[in-house]
Each structure stands twice: as C-alpha cells, then as structure tokens.
Design a protein around this motif. Sequence first.
Motif, PDB file in Angstrom:
ATOM      1  N   ALA A   1      -0.956   0.958   0.257  1.00 36.47           N
ATOM      2  CA  ALA A   1      -1.277   2.554   0.125  1.00 36.47           C
ATOM      3  C   ALA A   1      -2.181   2.806  -0.818  1.00 36.47           C
ATOM      4  O   ALA A   1      -3.087   3.687  -0.880  1.00 36.47           O
TER       5      ALA A   1
ATOM      6  N   LYS B   1      12.835   7.895   5.806  1.00 36.96           N
ATOM      7  CA  LYS B   1      12.188   7.364   6.732  1.00 36.96           C
ATOM      8  C   LYS B   1      10.751   8.028   6.813  1.00 36.96           C
ATOM      9  O   LYS B   1      10.692   9.131   6.513  1.00 36.96           O
ATOM     10  N   ARG B   2       9.650   7.273   7.500  1.00 37.94           N
ATOM     11  CA  ARG B   2       8.532   7.907   7.450  1.00 37.94           C
ATOM     12  C   ARG B   2       8.431   9.303   8.273  1.00 37.94           C
ATOM     13  O   ARG B   2       7.917  10.111   8.086  1.00 37.94           O
TER      14      ARG B   2
ATOM     15  N   ILE C   1       4.710   8.280  15.084  1.00 37.72           N
ATOM     16  CA  ILE C   1       5.396   8.299  13.948  1.00 37.72           C
ATOM     17  C   ILE C   1       6.853   7.504  13.787  1.00 37.72           C
ATOM     18  O   ILE C   1       7.171   6.770  12.947  1.00 37.72           O
TER      19      ILE C   1
ATOM     20  N   ARG D   1       7.284   5.103   1.435  1.00 32.20           N
ATOM     21  CA  ARG D   1       6.733   4.703   2.642  1.00 32.20           C
ATOM     22  C   ARG D   1       5.392   5.000   3.221  1.00 32.20           C
ATOM     23  O   ARG D   1       5.106   4.703   4.346  1.00 32.20           O
ATOM     24  N   VAL D   2       5.012   6.223   2.604  1.00 33.83           N
ATOM     25  CA  VAL D   2       3.874   6.961   2.987  1.00 33.83           C
ATOM     26  C   VAL D   2       3.033   7.155   1.854  1.00 33.83           C
ATOM     27  O   VAL D   2       3.268   7.060   0.671  1.00 33.83           O
TER      28      VAL D   2
ATOM     29  N   MET E   1      -1.042   6.724   8.934  1.00 36.69           N
ATOM     30  CA  MET E   1       0.075   5.771   9.211  1.00 36.69           C
ATOM     31  C   MET E   1      -0.334   4.400   9.441  1.00 36.69           C
ATOM     32  O   MET E   1       0.189   3.270   8.727  1.00 36.69           O
TER      33      MET E   1
ATOM     34  N   THR F   1      -1.676   2.651   6.551  1.00 32.48           N
ATOM     35  CA  THR F   1      -1.056   2.174   5.480  1.00 32.48           C
ATOM     36  C   THR F   1      -0.254   1.135   5.900  1.00 32.48           C
ATOM     37  O   THR F   1       0.581   0.186   5.162  1.00 32.48           O
ATOM     38  N   GLN F   2      -0.214   0.763   7.311  1.00 32.59           N
ATOM     39  CA  GLN F   2       0.691  -0.410   7.783  1.00 32.59           C
ATOM     40  C   GLN F   2      -0.118  -1.602   7.621  1.00 32.59           C
ATOM     41  O   GLN F   2       0.337  -2.778   7.700  1.00 32.59           O
TER      42      GLN F   2
ATOM     43  N   TYR G   1       7.322  13.077   7.135  1.00 29.08           N
ATOM     44  CA  TYR G   1       6.162  13.753   7.908  1.00 29.08           C
ATOM     45  C   TYR G   1       6.989  15.147   8.612  1.00 29.08           C
ATOM     46  O   TYR G   1       6.449  16.200   8.395  1.00 29.08           O
TER      47      TYR G   1
ATOM     48  N   SER H   1      -2.709  12.450  10.691  1.00 29.98           N
ATOM     49  CA  SER H   1      -1.718  11.592  10.253  1.00 29.98           C
ATOM     50  C   SER H   1      -1.147  10.308  10.905  1.00 29.98           C
ATOM     51  O   SER H   1      -0.777   9.399  10.068  1.00 29.98           O
ATOM     52  N   VAL H   2      -1.416  10.187  12.244  1.00 28.20           N
ATOM     53  CA  VAL H   2      -1.297   8.711  12.875  1.00 28.20           C
ATOM     54  C   VAL H   2      -2.167   7.745  12.316  1.00 28.20           C
ATOM     55  O   VAL H   2      -1.729   6.605  12.116  1.00 28.20           O
TER      56      VAL H   2
END
Length: 291
Positions: free
Chosen positions: A230, A172-173, A49, A289-290, A222, A225-226, A177, A218-219
Amino acid sequence: MFKGVLLGFMAFAAFALSDAFVKLLRGSLPPYEAVFFGAMLGLTALPFIKGPGDRWRDVVQAQRQGLWLVRAVASAIGSISAVVAFTALPMAEAFALIFLLPIFVTILSVLVLKEHVGWRRWSAVVAGFIGVLVVLRPGFRVLGIGHLAAILCGLSGAISMIALRLAGPHEKRLTLYGAGMIGSLLFAGLMMLADFRWPGLAQWLFLLGYGLLAALASVLLMLATQRAPANHVAPTQYSQMLWAVLLGYVLFHDALDWPMAIGIAIILGAGLFTFVREDRVTRWWRRARVV
C-alpha cells in the motif's frame, strides 16, 4: 509490483474523472442529492470487494462499531464537501486544498494518537499552510464556500484516516468500504428529504459517470493493493492533480495562474514529504487492509 502501481494510477484517474462528472452537474442538483445517488451506485462495487469468507452483514457490522460510525460520518461530510468544492472551484484549486489531508493527519496524529512528530514533519505542516495562503491569497481575491468545503473535505478525510489507523488491522475490507458508502447514503438521504429534485436525462448521465467511475476506482485500488504494498500505491494519488489540470483546462476552461501553480506545488510537496516521513516513522499501512 509494476501492475499494482499501474492499477493505482488507473484508480486515481477514474476518481478524477468521477469528480469531473460531478462538476458537470454545475450545481443543478443539491450536493447531498448527488452524493446519495453516487453512494447508491458505489454499492455496485461491493460484490467485487467482498472476500471469500465475508458476509453481507459485515458491511455494517464492525469489530469496532464506534470507529465504523466515525468513518461513516466523516465520509458523508467529506463527500458532500467535495461535491460543493468541485462545483464552486476550478478542479486543480479544489484538489490542492483537499490534498491538505496528510497535513491534517499529522496534526491529528499528535492530538488523537499521541504520536511523536519531529521537526521535519512539522516543517512540512508549516509549508503546507504557506502553500494554502499562496493559493487562496486572502485579501487579494474573493474567497467563497467552495474553499471552505475543500478544506473541510481534507479534514474529514484525515479524521477517516485516523479511524482507519485504529480500526484497519481489525476490520475486513468490506466493512471499511461499507462505512463510507452507508454513511454517505444515510446522511445524504436524510438531507435530501427536505429538497428533492428529480434529475433530468443529462443529470442522470452525469450521476452515472460520477457513481460508477468512483466504484470502478475503488475496485481498481483494491486490486492495486493486492499486487503491491500500500505504501507504494498511495503516492499515485498525487497523479490526480495532473488529471485535474488537464480536465479543468479541456472541459471547464479553468485558468491556472503562476501564484496558484506555485501554491499547489508547495502543498503537494509538503504532502508527499509527509507521506514519506510517515512511511519511515509509523509504517501503519502495513497493518491495515486498505490504503
């Protein structure tokens, strides 16, 4: 776009499998102990992350430290409540009550953020609570701590989501997290001191599945969403209900009667409708960001 949505489905499948592993503990460990070890294992996701410009201290150092603390406490309470709920209830029933989260977000948006909510979203709120009554059927069945824990988990998640709305554009992400992991680690660790039970071999395996699958999820989320917006990835969360029904039936022989199925459908429909209205009215996740 397709890869992002597919990764979203994979992420929430991993989350559902993680919940199945904690249910396999069957209450043999205190819930806060399971959360502590789950959070420890969840830290394994941090290297994936962490962004190129991030520093490790960003895990605990936030631009808005008060909101970081809110997310930390809410995540800890939500995680412990989720373990209690999945231990005490059939998976589908626990998920149905936890999925009140978007309904709670709507209510908190009015109380905390002073947002205007129209009659459509208020109708979804009412429908969601009708669905809860259909699932719980108070007076016709015994209600226990698991039902309260599942609702508390949904409420804690909503509080965390409101904090994310306020902090997301500024953090920041890694920080967002880290709030959940560090909060759960400290909160559960303190509770664990009063009644620690060393896990056996089978319990260690279940804890590994619980923690590592949640970290993997979680990874994957992430990465999803990249690759996709979202607001396209978030609805894949509702696929967890399908996994809950399947895993509950195969692993735990959970029964799903017609009233419960109807109530679950009402709650999911109300939650999904609320999400669609959120997208049209606030579009807040495009600044975050998330998910």
